[in-house]
Motif scaffolding. Structure first.
Motif, short mmCIF file in Angstrom:
data_model
loop_
_atom_site.label_atom_id
_atom_site.label_comp_id
_atom_site.label_asym_id
_atom_site.label_seq_id
_atom_site.Cartn_x
_atom_site.Cartn_y
_atom_site.Cartn_z
N LYS A 185 -61.37 8.94 25.38
CA LYS A 185 -60.62 7.69 26.22
C LYS A 185 -60.66 6.65 25.68
N PHE A 186 -59.29 5.85 25.83
CA PHE A 186 -59.13 4.40 25.51
C PHE A 186 -58.85 3.60 26.87
N HIS A 187 -59.28 2.60 27.22
CA HIS A 187 -58.64 1.65 27.86
C HIS A 187 -58.37 0.31 27.47
N PRO A 188 -57.35 0.03 26.65
CA PRO A 188 -57.11 -0.88 25.92
C PRO A 188 -57.35 -2.38 26.69
N SER A 189 -56.66 -2.45 27.92
CA SER A 189 -56.95 -3.44 28.59
C SER A 189 -58.34 -4.03 28.91
N LEU A 190 -59.07 -2.88 29.40
CA LEU A 190 -60.40 -3.06 29.67
C LEU A 190 -61.27 -3.30 28.47
N GLN A 191 -61.26 -2.81 27.47
CA GLN A 191 -62.06 -2.74 26.19
C GLN A 191 -61.41 -4.11 25.48
N GLY A 192 -60.22 -4.72 25.81
CA GLY A 192 -60.14 -5.92 25.08
C GLY A 192 -59.56 -5.69 23.66
N GLY A 224 -55.90 -1.07 38.11
CA GLY A 224 -56.63 -1.53 39.22
C GLY A 224 -57.92 -2.28 39.18
N ILE A 225 -58.28 -2.13 38.11
CA ILE A 225 -59.69 -2.65 37.55
C ILE A 225 -59.31 -4.02 37.05
N GLY A 269 -58.04 -14.50 37.28
CA GLY A 269 -57.78 -14.45 35.97
C GLY A 269 -57.75 -12.54 35.61
N GLY A 270 -57.90 -11.94 36.78
CA GLY A 270 -57.90 -10.52 36.61
C GLY A 270 -58.97 -9.76 35.87
N GLY A 271 -60.01 -10.81 35.93
CA GLY A 271 -61.46 -10.21 35.52
C GLY A 271 -61.24 -10.51 33.75
N GLY A 272 -60.60 -11.31 33.36
CA GLY A 272 -60.23 -11.33 31.99
C GLY A 272 -59.43 -10.24 31.23
#
Length: 295
Positions: free
Chosen positions: A124-131, A161-162, A168-171
């Protein structure tokens, strides 16, 4: 796993809490996600509790966490723990892993170890969360390993939703989750099985284009109630992508009970429903003898 006894395969569920109570995200990001999904006060089930939940419903579930320590500073739930918990329930649970792609070649070594020694069946990848941008060459050693291992890579796409509502959307940068960035990955790793997770708002057309153009790109329908699906997504699921669309809920913030109740009312052809609910995922995950390539 007895596929004949299972009515559906949920390809998108989250292990939000580990054995020792460690959560997959910081309390701030978890709270933002709960607010976004209007899931205030929802319990964070253990993997054992998830197994009981899905077994009661005669469903199987893919389970994963997200390793975003580089971007967030929050240590993930160990992949080995998720895999071991799933291994205790092989009749209903299928373990995926998550590795921070910022680890470069070390991530590739880790991926091979997790598949060969711990029975992991995908990543699993979450590009937005993983930056990171999915087309960043930093991640290519990891993709290469996953392609060689013959297991799928699932990418979060679209809004998340994270971090929603946090200053700032939590960065978290939404642009990293544009499915067109995954199109480059599908070109450079032509044998890699890729799942674009969620209706990809605001890039739904892009997701449909990539999945239609690239033979090994699939779409999961998690994170949204089916009653909110864009009409074009429903049309493609019924026709061009009938063999490449997958049931996913986003449990525990969105339950399969809610998702399936709304899916029942959706205008999906009778012969396509079992494909979406089980058959397409079974083939993709290698749970059937038939490994025919989708058209």
């Amino acid at each position: 796993m007895d596929l004949g006894a299972i009515v559906a395969i949920d390809v998108h569920t989250h292990a939000e809490v580990g054995r020792g109570g460690h959560t997959s995200l910081s309390s701030q990001l978890l709270a933002a996600s709960e607010a976004y999904f209007k899931a205030h006060g929802h319990r964070q089930p253990t993997v054992d509790e998830m197994a009981a939940y899905y077994r009661e419903r005669r469903m199987a579930a893919v389970v994963f966490t997200v390793d975003a320590e580089h971007a967030t500073g929050h240590a993930p739930i160990p992949n080995e723990e998720v895999a071991a918990s799933c291994a205790a329930h092989p009749d209903v649970l299928i373990p995926f892993a998550s590795i921070d792609p910022h680890r470069g070649r070390a991530a590739a070594i880790e991926a091979r170890r997790l598949v060969r020694e711990h029975g992991v069946r995908g990543f699993k990848f979450h590009p937005s969360l993983q930056g990171f941008s999915p087309d960043d060459r930093m991640a290519y050693p990891l993709y290469e390993a996953i392609e060689e291992l013959g297991v799928p890579a699932l990418f979060h796409t679209g809004q998340t939703g994270i971090g929603a509502g946090v200053p700032g959307g939590g960065g978290i940068r939404l642009r990293y989750s544009n499915p067109m960035l995954v199109d480059d990955v599908a070109v450079d790793f032509p044998d890699l099985r890729i799942i674009l997770a969620h209706p990809s708002f605001p890039w739904q057309d892009e997701a449909l284009a990539v999945a239609t153009h690239k033979p090994y790109v699939y779409i999961d329908l998690s994170g949204w109630s089916p009653k909110y699906f864009p009409p074009l997504l429903v049309r493609y699921a019924n026709t061009l992508l009938r063999d490449k669309v997958l049931f996913g809920s986003d449990y525990p913030v969105l339950t399969p009970d809610r998702w399936l109740a709304d899916f029942e009312k959706l205008d999906i052809k009778p012969d396509v429903r079992p494909k979406i609910l089980k058959d397409n995922a079974a083939r993709l995950l290698g749970l059937t003898v038939d490994k025919e390539t989708p058209a």
